[in-house]
Scaffold this active site. Structure first.
Site, mmCIF file in Angstrom:
data_model
loop_
_atom_site.group_PDB
_atom_site.id
_atom_site.type_symbol
_atom_site.label_atom_id
_atom_site.label_comp_id
_atom_site.label_asym_id
_atom_site.label_seq_id
_atom_site.Cartn_x
_atom_site.Cartn_y
_atom_site.Cartn_z
ATOM 1 N N TYR A 141 0.828 -1.214 0.000
ATOM 2 C CA TYR A 141 0.000 0.000 0.000
ATOM 3 C C TYR A 141 0.861 1.264 0.000
ATOM 4 C CZ TYR A 141 -4.646 -2.010 0.890
ATOM 5 O OH TYR A 141 -5.851 -2.660 0.785
ATOM 6 N N LYS A 188 3.471 -15.014 1.891
ATOM 7 C CA LYS A 188 3.643 -15.678 0.588
ATOM 8 C C LYS A 188 5.160 -15.864 0.451
ATOM 9 C CE LYS A 188 2.095 -17.296 -3.350
ATOM 10 N NZ LYS A 188 1.239 -18.503 -3.467
ATOM 11 N N ASP A 220 -2.621 -18.095 -0.061
ATOM 12 C CA ASP A 220 -3.596 -18.805 -0.913
ATOM 13 C C ASP A 220 -4.243 -19.952 -0.145
ATOM 14 O OD1 ASP A 220 -1.095 -20.000 -0.922
ATOM 15 O OD2 ASP A 220 -1.135 -20.577 -3.021
ATOM 16 N N ASP A 244 -6.164 -7.152 4.357
ATOM 17 C CA ASP A 244 -7.330 -6.497 3.751
ATOM 18 C C ASP A 244 -8.230 -7.546 3.100
ATOM 19 O OD1 ASP A 244 -8.968 -4.407 2.649
ATOM 20 O OD2 ASP A 244 -7.965 -4.757 0.729
ATOM 21 N N ASP A 248 -12.057 -9.333 4.701
ATOM 22 C CA ASP A 248 -13.341 -9.298 3.987
ATOM 23 C C ASP A 248 -13.894 -10.711 3.834
ATOM 24 O OD1 ASP A 248 -13.330 -6.520 3.590
ATOM 25 O OD2 ASP A 248 -14.106 -6.733 1.553
HETATM 26 C C1 IPM Z 1 -10.319 -1.361 4.337
HETATM 27 C C2 IPM Z 1 -10.601 -0.781 2.966
HETATM 28 C C3 IPM Z 1 -9.467 0.173 2.585
HETATM 29 C C4 IPM Z 1 -8.181 -0.619 2.510
HETATM 30 C C5 IPM Z 1 -9.691 0.955 1.286
HETATM 31 C C6 IPM Z 1 -11.034 1.644 1.270
HETATM 32 C C7 IPM Z 1 -8.583 1.929 1.037
HETATM 33 O O1 IPM Z 1 -10.752 -1.778 2.033
HETATM 34 O O2 IPM Z 1 -10.177 -0.583 5.293
HETATM 35 O O3 IPM Z 1 -10.243 -2.577 4.456
HETATM 36 O O4 IPM Z 1 -7.883 -1.237 1.476
HETATM 37 O O5 IPM Z 1 -7.435 -0.608 3.503
HETATM 38 MG MG MG Z 2 -10.804 -3.716 2.881
#
Ligand code: IPM
Ligand code: MG
Length: 353
Positions: A141, A188, A220, A244, A248
């Site tokens: 990032y 990884k 993975d 990240d 999710d």
């Molecule tokens: C998160 C989001 C952010 C990230 C984006 C919106 C920049 O996905 O906080 O998980 O990738 O960190």
């Molecule tokens: Mg995110």
């Protein structure tokens, strides 16, 4: 206790859910005898519209005078052009970096009363209670980057230093000591040099935590294990991008993205608290948003920035009680079943606090 909290409602459903979270904190203040002062500032798309930048200097200045930040969500189709020079997400990345919030904590719990809502079989969800510790201010990032511009190439760089990995690994091992004493480190290392440094450093930090079990998983394989044996995870330590993605994926276990809170921390008590969901522009302003993730983020704020553990638990228990009684916002309602509005759901949580 006295505390000053900066509220950044942001875009989409951000203002609706932060309002509920502030109300929960106000309820805590009156019930436990604290004085919380709230200040509001601009960030995200709304800040771009009003000031031309996603994170105005006044917002940074306001945050510097506060004990913690409570954030809603940023972004929306209005600002979604990939070639735009300013994007709402830049505000989020910049505020994390500016305040050095290197440790992103994302607890994921599968509530039994929401099990029928998750796409996984009920027996797989039993006992799911994990804590992501995601590195938040380094990795791909923030590494060297070249936008495409006039050329036919673009690149990003995944870079980690030993110190960056050490400090976040330390957070993960300490957290595990207060939990089920297991850390799963994601990397990884079979392909990436930065991830070999990651694994070596995690092993080194582990030497000071002999009471904690350490497991390594390639990212993975981890995506698969997360769905086949989710209850076996305790603390999951990951770099910025893998954390990240995996967090999710893990949110599916909780039944809805709307359920999950997060805390972004550094080594003192200052922190930024936000739900892990986005701004959900498609349901904004309809009373359909689930305020749980943001209300639980307020609980994390009480725990980590204000060190008010009893108060944090009061909020968490109020949420559990509300769910146990059957109140459901649209995202967690049985298919076609009745659901309550954001206002009604939050009012019940407040009453239980
Ligand atoms: C998160 C989001 C952010 C990230 C984006 C919106 C920049 O996905 O906080 O998980 O990738 O960190
Ligand atoms: Mg995110």
């Amino acid at each position: 206790m006295d505390a000053k909290i900066l509220v950044l409602p942001g875009d989409g459903i951000g203002p609706e859910v932060t309002a509920k979270s502030v109300a929960a904190l106000e309820k805590v203040a009156s019930r436990f005898g604290h004085r919380f002062v709230f200040e509001e500032a601009l960030m995200g798309g709304i800040a771009i519209d009003k000031t031309g930048t996603a994170l105005p200097d006044e917002t940074i200045k306001a945050a510097e005078g506060c004990d913690a930040i409570l954030l809603g969500a940023v972004g929306g189709p209005k600002w979604d052009n990939p070639s735009a020079a300013v994007r709402p997400e830049q505000g989020l990345l910049k505020i994390r970096q500016h305040f050095g919030l290197f440790a992103n904590l994302r607890p994921v719990k599968a509530y039994p009363m929401l099990a029928e809502h998750a796409p996984l079989r009920r027996e797989l969800l039993e006992g799911v209670d994990m804590l992501f510790v995601r590195e938040l201010t380094g990795g791909i990032y923030f590494g060297a980057r070249q936008e495409q511009g006039e050329s036919d190439r673009a690149y990003d760089t995944m870079l980690y230093s030993v110190d960056e990995v050490k400090r976040v690994a330390d957070v993960a091992f300490r957290a595990a000591q207060g939990r089920r004493k297991k850390v799963t480190s994601i990397d990884k290392a079979n392909v990436l040099a930065a991830m070999r440094l990651w694994r070596r450093t995690v092993v080194e930090v582990h030497e000071d935590f002999s009471d904690v079990a350490l497991e390594h998983l390639l990212v993975d394989a981890a995506t698969m294990h997360m769905l086949t044996r989710p209850a076996s995870f305790d603390v999951i330590l990951a770099g910025n991008m893998f954390g990240d993605i995996l967090s999710d994926e893990a949110s599916v276990l909780a039944g809805s993205l709307g359920m999950l809170p997060s805390a972004s921390l550094r080594s003192d008590t200052f922190g930024l608290y936000e739900p892990i969901h986005g701004s959900a522009p498609d349901i904004a302003g309809q009373g359909k948003a689930n305020p749980t993730g943001t209300i639980l983020s307020a609980a994390l704020l009480l725990r980590y920035s204000l060190r008010l553990e009893a108060e944090a638990q009061a909020v968490e228990q109020a949420v559990e009680q509300t769910l146990a009684e059957g109140a459901r916002t649209a995202d967690i309602a049985p298919r076609g079943g009745p659901y309550v509005s954001t206002d009604e759901f939050a009012a019940t949580v407040l009453a239980h606090i």
